[in-house]
Design a protein around this motif. Sequence first.
Motif, PDB file in Angstrom:
ATOM      1  N   THR A  99       0.816  -1.226   0.000  1.00 16.53           N
ATOM      2  CA  THR A  99       0.000   0.000   0.000  1.00 16.53           C
ATOM      3  C   THR A  99       0.844   1.268   0.000  1.00 16.53           C
ATOM      4  O   THR A  99       0.318   2.344  -0.245  1.00 16.53           O
ATOM      5  CB  THR A  99      -0.910   0.035   1.236  1.00 16.53           C
ATOM      6  N   GLU A 100       2.124   1.153   0.309  1.00 20.51           N
ATOM      7  CA  GLU A 100       3.035   2.289   0.493  1.00 20.51           C
ATOM      8  C   GLU A 100       2.560   3.231   1.602  1.00 20.51           C
ATOM      9  O   GLU A 100       2.895   4.408   1.618  1.00 20.51           O
ATOM     10  CB  GLU A 100       3.268   3.044  -0.812  1.00 20.51           C
ATOM     11  N   MET A 101       1.790   2.699   2.524  1.00 20.88           N
ATOM     12  CA  MET A 101       1.348   3.470   3.690  1.00 20.88           C
ATOM     13  C   MET A 101       2.493   3.490   4.705  1.00 20.88           C
ATOM     14  O   MET A 101       3.075   2.455   5.020  1.00 20.88           O
ATOM     15  CB  MET A 101       0.110   2.823   4.301  1.00 20.88           C
ATOM     16  N   VAL A 102       2.816   4.677   5.198  1.00 22.59           N
ATOM     17  CA  VAL A 102       3.946   4.839   6.111  1.00 22.59           C
ATOM     18  C   VAL A 102       3.609   4.238   7.474  1.00 22.59           C
ATOM     19  O   VAL A 102       2.563   4.529   8.053  1.00 22.59           O
ATOM     20  CB  VAL A 102       4.322   6.330   6.268  1.00 22.59           C
ATOM     21  N   LYS A 103       4.512   3.405   7.958  1.00 19.05           N
ATOM     22  CA  LYS A 103       4.365   2.829   9.298  1.00 19.05           C
ATOM     23  C   LYS A 103       5.083   3.694  10.313  1.00 19.05           C
ATOM     24  O   LYS A 103       4.560   4.004  11.376  1.00 19.05           O
ATOM     25  CB  LYS A 103       4.925   1.416   9.348  1.00 19.05           C
ATOM     26  N   GLU A 104       6.335   4.114   9.960  1.00 18.98           N
ATOM     27  CA  GLU A 104       7.146   4.837  10.942  1.00 18.98           C
ATOM     28  C   GLU A 104       8.219   5.670  10.233  1.00 18.98           C
ATOM     29  O   GLU A 104       8.760   5.262   9.221  1.00 18.98           O
ATOM     30  CB  GLU A 104       7.808   3.806  11.853  1.00 18.98           C
ATOM     31  N   VAL A 105       8.491   6.827  10.818  1.00 19.50           N
ATOM     32  CA  VAL A 105       9.606   7.673  10.371  1.00 19.50           C
ATOM     33  C   VAL A 105      10.465   7.957  11.593  1.00 19.50           C
ATOM     34  O   VAL A 105       9.978   8.524  12.573  1.00 19.50           O
ATOM     35  CB  VAL A 105       9.117   9.001   9.746  1.00 19.50           C
ATOM     36  N   LYS A 106      11.725   7.521  11.543  1.00 17.82           N
ATOM     37  CA  LYS A 106      12.653   7.753  12.662  1.00 17.82           C
ATOM     38  C   LYS A 106      13.713   8.761  12.237  1.00 17.82           C
ATOM     39  O   LYS A 106      14.265   8.662  11.149  1.00 17.82           O
ATOM     40  CB  LYS A 106      13.370   6.463  13.048  1.00 17.82           C
ATOM     41  N   LEU A 107      14.006   9.690  13.132  1.00 18.69           N
ATOM     42  CA  LEU A 107      15.088  10.643  12.925  1.00 18.69           C
ATOM     43  C   LEU A 107      16.106  10.443  14.027  1.00 18.69           C
ATOM     44  O   LEU A 107      15.738  10.354  15.204  1.00 18.69           O
ATOM     45  CB  LEU A 107      14.569  12.078  12.975  1.00 18.69           C
ATOM     46  N   GLU A 108      17.366  10.367  13.644  1.00 15.57           N
ATOM     47  CA  GLU A 108      18.432  10.189  14.621  1.00 15.57           C
ATOM     48  C   GLU A 108      19.579  11.121  14.261  1.00 15.57           C
ATOM     49  O   GLU A 108      20.145  11.026  13.179  1.00 15.57           O
ATOM     50  CB  GLU A 108      18.914   8.737  14.612  1.00 15.57           C
ATOM     51  N   GLU A 109      19.898  11.999  15.188  1.00 19.03           N
ATOM     52  CA  GLU A 109      21.000  12.935  14.952  1.00 19.03           C
ATOM     53  C   GLU A 109      22.324  12.178  14.969  1.00 19.03           C
ATOM     54  O   GLU A 109      22.559  11.341  15.826  1.00 19.03           O
ATOM     55  CB  GLU A 109      20.986  14.028  16.025  1.00 19.03           C
ATOM     56  N   VAL A 110      23.168  12.468  14.002  1.00 23.32           N
ATOM     57  CA  VAL A 110      24.466  11.801  13.881  1.00 23.32           C
ATOM     58  C   VAL A 110      25.446  12.494  14.807  1.00 23.32           C
ATOM     59  O   VAL A 110      25.613  13.712  14.759  1.00 23.32           O
ATOM     60  CB  VAL A 110      24.987  11.849  12.422  1.00 23.32           C
ATOM     61  N   LYS A 111      26.074  11.714  15.656  1.00 21.12           N
ATOM     62  CA  LYS A 111      27.074  12.252  16.580  1.00 21.12           C
ATOM     63  C   LYS A 111      28.432  12.263  15.889  1.00 21.12           C
ATOM     64  O   LYS A 111      28.834  11.285  15.274  1.00 21.12           O
ATOM     65  CB  LYS A 111      27.155  11.396  17.848  1.00 21.12           C
TER      66      LYS A 111
END
Length: 120
Positions: A99-111
């Motif tokens: 379906t291409e329905m988004v389950k999750e979007v994670k953002l992680e700052e790069v150290k």
Amino acid sequence: MKKIILLSCIACFLLIGYQPVSSAMATQTTTQQVPSYAKWGQLAMKRTKEAYPKAEIVDYSHLGRQEGPILTTEKFRLWLKGEDKEFGVNVTISFYKETEMVKEVKLEEVKRKAKGKKRR
């Protein structure tokens, strides 16, 4: 003056050769230029702008796609410039394959790795 410009244009077409592009060729060229992950890259940029509204996105990189039986994951790294620092943000987008329905979007700052003294 207009006649000179018009005649110059016609002469250029005759000298160079005019070959109209068919609509099929134009569509093929357009399709080749848009990567499959472009839609997800736009979402990654949108979510990053929401999370870091005062920072400017200065670079963007597609890190890859991972396909599973149910979910597909697209990974991106965006480089941002804030008021006092530059930093990276890894964005992982998981969506349902069919379906291409988004389950999750994670953002992680790069150290950033700290620069230390070399060992001898």
